[in-house]
Design a protein around this motif. Structure first.
Motif, PDB file in Angstrom:
ATOM      1  N   THR A 287      -3.862  -0.427  -1.523  1.00  0.00           N
ATOM      2  CA  THR A 287      -4.844   0.422  -0.848  1.00  0.00           C
ATOM      3  C   THR A 287      -4.446   1.887  -0.876  1.00  0.00           C
ATOM      4  N   ARG A 291      -6.562   5.132  -2.514  1.00  0.00           N
ATOM      5  CA  ARG A 291      -6.932   6.314  -1.743  1.00  0.00           C
ATOM      6  C   ARG A 291      -6.446   7.592  -2.435  1.00  0.00           C
ATOM      7  N   GLN A 294      -8.672   8.208  -5.631  1.00  0.00           N
ATOM      8  CA  GLN A 294     -10.005   8.705  -5.323  1.00  0.00           C
ATOM      9  C   GLN A 294      -9.969  10.147  -4.833  1.00  0.00           C
TER      10      GLN A 294
END
Length: 435
Positions: A287, A291, A294
């Motif tokens: 995860t 993040r 992006q």
């Protein structure tokens, strides 16, 4: 992420403001020839540093901090400083036989640059320890203070002399002041650092101490690639293109690419440290990596569009008379930004992986852009170099994503689509400049 992490990009933003303000003054005081000369100096300076860099900071970021690890990092840092100073001296001596824009390097300039390189190497263990303990405000203050001091000295000196020496002083003084500020601010927080060391030592991550030179050799191609891919063309084209075009090429790079990559580099230490810790946890689902991916791509793509569209305005503000093809070059440099963001992400992941084969493969891919720019520059002069940049940006992005697909936080097909779309938009903006 911790809110204190925001100190790092904030410090780079302030440093960028200082850099742009200083450039607006110095570009008029010194002229294109000095900047073309400095582009060659910076290239050999950084290549000498990276080719002898055993990555003491990265060693601490990946393995943690303890007494043995700190001693190992300092030993590799000392070797890097010594070897780097010798390599830079030899490289600048070789330059004295080439046809440089303002003549061969002077002894005074050589001494200044060597002092800056040695200082830059010696600061690595200190910064690595601060990053492991997440003392981001301290790191930020040293960066801003050093940048402001370096540019202030350069502006004052430019009023007295008009040569590349001014820019050499700025480069070296920034490293020296950064080291002095880091030592001073680290001393004020010594008790906090000692508690952090005890915590790191007890975690078991730092024992037994790995060999810092073995780690450094494995990641050395990453360090070389991260810079060579972005600057070998700027350092070489002054020997190929007309002086005005070569200087505009180098300064457009410094104005457009360097600020964005500096922000990424400022976050790099913190991101590598967090990636390494999370990867060691059982059940990590990536995860954090998603993040980071992006956020980087959104910010970089938007910045690239703004910079490309605003190229004529930037030309009027920051460049004086004698500069050519500036708006065209700014749009070309903006086209590179998404590809460089991808290479930064891959470099962070590969620092943790620390495998020589992958590091060498990454180096080969990242050399595509500058080599295309140089080859087409030889064949078709300035326009050829810019076309080489544009084509190389797409090829490099696709090659990195394909060869390192296991490191991507998203499926390969989505990454390829993202790369192609971002490139197409920015290429269209560049094509308008050619019309």
């Amino acid at each position: 992420m911790s809110l204190s992490l925001g100190w790092l990009p904030a410090s780079q933003a302030l440093s960028l403001v200082a850099s742009l303000a200083a450039f607006a003054v110095l570009s008029r005081e010194l002229g294109p020839a000095s900047y073309a000369q400095f582009a060659v100096f910076v290239f050999v300076y950084t290549m000498a540093a990276l080719a002898t860099d055993f990555s003491a900071m990265g060693f601490l970021l990946v393995h943690g901090v303890s007494g043995p690890l700190r001693r190992a990092a300092w030993s590799s840092s000392a070797v890097s400083a010594t070897a780097g100073g010798v390599a830079l001296t030899a490289a600048l001596f070789v330059l004295s036989f080439l046809n440089l824009p303002t003549g061969p390097p002077r002894v005074f300039d050589v001494l200044i640059l060597v002092a800056g390189l040695v200082t830059q190497s010696l600061i690595q263990p200190l910064r690595g320890e601060l990053m492991v303990h997440r003392r981001y405000p301290t790191v930020a203050l040293t960066d801003v203070g050093a940048t402001v001091a370096g540019f202030a000295a350069a502006i004052l000196l430019a009023a007295q002399i008009h040569s590349v020496t001014v820019l050499c002083v700025q480069l070296a003084l920034t490293s020296v002041v950064r080291l002095l500020l880091t030592l001073a601010l680290s001393a004020r927080g010594r008790q906090r650092t000692l508690r952090g060391r005890a915590s790191s030592s007890s975690s078991g991550m730092a024992a037994p101490a790995p060999n810092p030179f073995r780690y450094g050799l494995k990641v050395l191609p990453l360090n070389v690639a991260s810079y060579a891919s972005r600057a070998i063309d700027s350092g070489t084209l002054p020997l190929i293109l007309p002086v005005g075009a070569a200087a505009a090429y180098a300064r457009s790079y410094q104005l457009i690419v360097t600020p964005v990559t500096q922000v990424q580099l400022s976050l790099g230490g913190a991101i590598v440290e967090r990636m390494a810790r999370r990867a060691a946890l059982p059940g990590d689902n990536g995860t954090f990596d998603k993040r980071v991916w992006q956020a980087l791509h959104v910010v970089t793509f938007v910045a690239a569009i703004v910079l490309s569209v605003g190229a004529p305005i930037l030309e009027k503000i920051f460049f004086g008379p004698g500069w050519v093809h500036v708006a065209l070059m700014i749009s070309s440099m903006a086209l590179l930004l998404p590809s460089l963001t991808l290479s930064s992400f891959m470099s962070w992941k590969l620092q943790i992986k620390a495998e020589l084969r992958h590091s060498l493969l990454n180096l080969a891919v990242l050399m595509l852009v500058p080599l295309l720019a140089i080859v087409l520059g030889l064949l078709y002069s300035t326009i050829g170099a810019l076309i080489g940049l544009a084509v190389g940006a797409l090829v490099q992005g696709l090659a990195l994503a394909t060869l390192h697909r296991s490191l991507l936080p998203i499926p390969l097909r989505y990454a390829v689509a993202q790369i192609v779309v971002e490139w197409a938009v920015l290429a269209a903006l560049l094509a308008v400049r050619f019309l």
